[in-house]
Design an enzyme around this catalytic site. Structure first.
Site, PDB file in Angstrom:
ATOM      1  N   LYS A  14       9.431  -9.303 -36.526  1.00  0.00           N
ATOM      2  CA  LYS A  14       8.841  -9.479 -35.184  1.00  0.00           C
ATOM      3  C   LYS A  14       7.330  -9.226 -35.240  1.00  0.00           C
ATOM      4  O   LYS A  14       6.535  -9.924 -34.607  1.00  0.00           O
ATOM      5  CB  LYS A  14       9.523  -8.508 -34.204  1.00  0.00           C
ATOM      6  N   ASN A  39       1.160 -21.573 -27.383  1.00  0.00           N
ATOM      7  CA  ASN A  39       1.630 -21.369 -28.764  1.00  0.00           C
ATOM      8  C   ASN A  39       1.662 -22.664 -29.587  1.00  0.00           C
ATOM      9  O   ASN A  39       1.353 -22.665 -30.772  1.00  0.00           O
ATOM     10  CB  ASN A  39       3.038 -20.759 -28.756  1.00  0.00           C
ATOM     11  N   SER A  79       2.209 -13.373 -24.870  1.00  0.00           N
ATOM     12  CA  SER A  79       2.053 -12.187 -24.025  1.00  0.00           C
ATOM     13  C   SER A  79       0.623 -11.635 -24.118  1.00  0.00           C
ATOM     14  O   SER A  79       0.077 -11.139 -23.136  1.00  0.00           O
ATOM     15  CB  SER A  79       3.072 -11.119 -24.425  1.00  0.00           C
TER      16      SER A  79
END
Ligand code: PAF
Length: 299
Positions: free
Chosen positions: A182, A200, A249
């Site tokens: 992650k 993205n 984010s």
């Protein structure tokens, strides 16, 4: 018995909405106003077309007093907010399982010191965005991965099993594996999208930005030798493609003038790189650009 969730951001609201379908759910938030709104209106999930409000099983509180009545507690605040919460968690009955969902690994030293018997670490792959204090937009269903940090995962499996058809959880033996993977995803996608101000998908569709993505990966992947490089690159590229419209984010934090998680994510990689003597020039540049943006916003 109630499931407790700490954190009233996008993931806190998302998990509260889903988990309240099968269990009483209490969400612990920082502001009294948000707690009041959730108690009055419940939590609404919006998928871009339709919305559903859940009120029955959900209560909210801005005081941590009732944490001790929870059957399990999911901690869904940003890493830089943990320092205010760990002392509270350390005073709870030690048999309550705690699950931490922070990005990065810098907090694990302090988490390790907690007296709690069962501590788990998790990562979240859902796409979600908080629209207001009691509404979350769910942009894409993903997997929640959980691994034991301390204790026995069977207590958690029993509680979360009821959700498997509709809100998937996956259990892994190695917290290092899920957290490192992650971290690589977040370190390669988030800072670049934040400084370039792009969704993205641009990191793989724009050939110049794609080169930058690969320069970051070239520096970061050697820090985690246990991770299969080829598979990981495919994974990062795949995430950019499957979330091509999404703003990361970190980009959303910059857009909203909030503090970002750059220290937890890229700061951690830089520290590790320096300790191993790996060149990290490109990652440092991107790190400093995000830090500089925070300063420009008064952060
Ligand atoms: O932090 C995020 O935004 C997400 O973890 C990810 C996968 C990078 C997609 O935007």
């Amino acid at each position: 018995m109630t499931i407790g969730i700490i954190g009233g951001g996008a993931t806190g609201l998302l998990f509260s909405w889903y988990l309240s379908k099968q269990n009483p759910l209490k969400i612990f938030v920082r502001s009294y106003e948000q707690a009041e709104k959730i108690n009055e209106k419940g939590i609404t999930l919006y998928n871009g077309k339709e919305s559903w409000t859940s009120t029955d099983n959900i209560t909210a509180s801005s005081s941590y007093r009732e944490l001790e009545n929870c059957r399990v507690i999911l901690i869904m605040v940003k890493q830089y907010h943990l320092s205010g919460i760990l002392p509270i968690l350390s005073k709870l009955p030690t048999n309550i399982p705690l699950v931490f969902f922070q990005n990065g690994l810098g907090h694990l030293g302090e988490v390790k010191e907690l007296p709690n018997e069962n501590i788990f670490l998790g990562t979240i792959e859902h796409g979600c965005q908080r629209l207001d204090p009691c509404t979350v937009r769910h942009n894409g269903m993903g997997l929640t991965r959980i691994a034991p940090f301390k204790g026995d995962v069977s207590c958690l499996k029993g509680i979360l099993k009821v959700y498997e058809d509709d809100f998937p959880f996956s259990f892994s033996d190695s917290w290092e594996e899920i957290l490192h993977k992650k971290l690589i995803v977040n370190a390669s996608i988030n800072p670049l999208t934040a400084v370039l101000n792009v969704p993205n998908g641009s990191l793989v569709n724009n050939r110049y930005f794609k080169k930058m993505l690969h320069s970051i990966l070239d520096e970061i992947l050697p820090l985690f030798p246990e991770v299969d490089e080829k598979e990981m690159i495919q994974n990062v590229v795949g995430i950019c493609e499957s979330t091509k419209e999404n703003r990361s984010s970190m980009l959303k934090d910059i857009e909203a003038g909030r503090k970002t998680e750059i220290d937890a994510i890229m700061g951690y990689c830089l520290m590790k790189g320096e300790s191993l003597g790996h060149p990290m020039a490109f990652s440092r540049l991107v790190y400093e650009m995000v830090k500089g943006k925070e300063v420009e916003q008064g952060g």
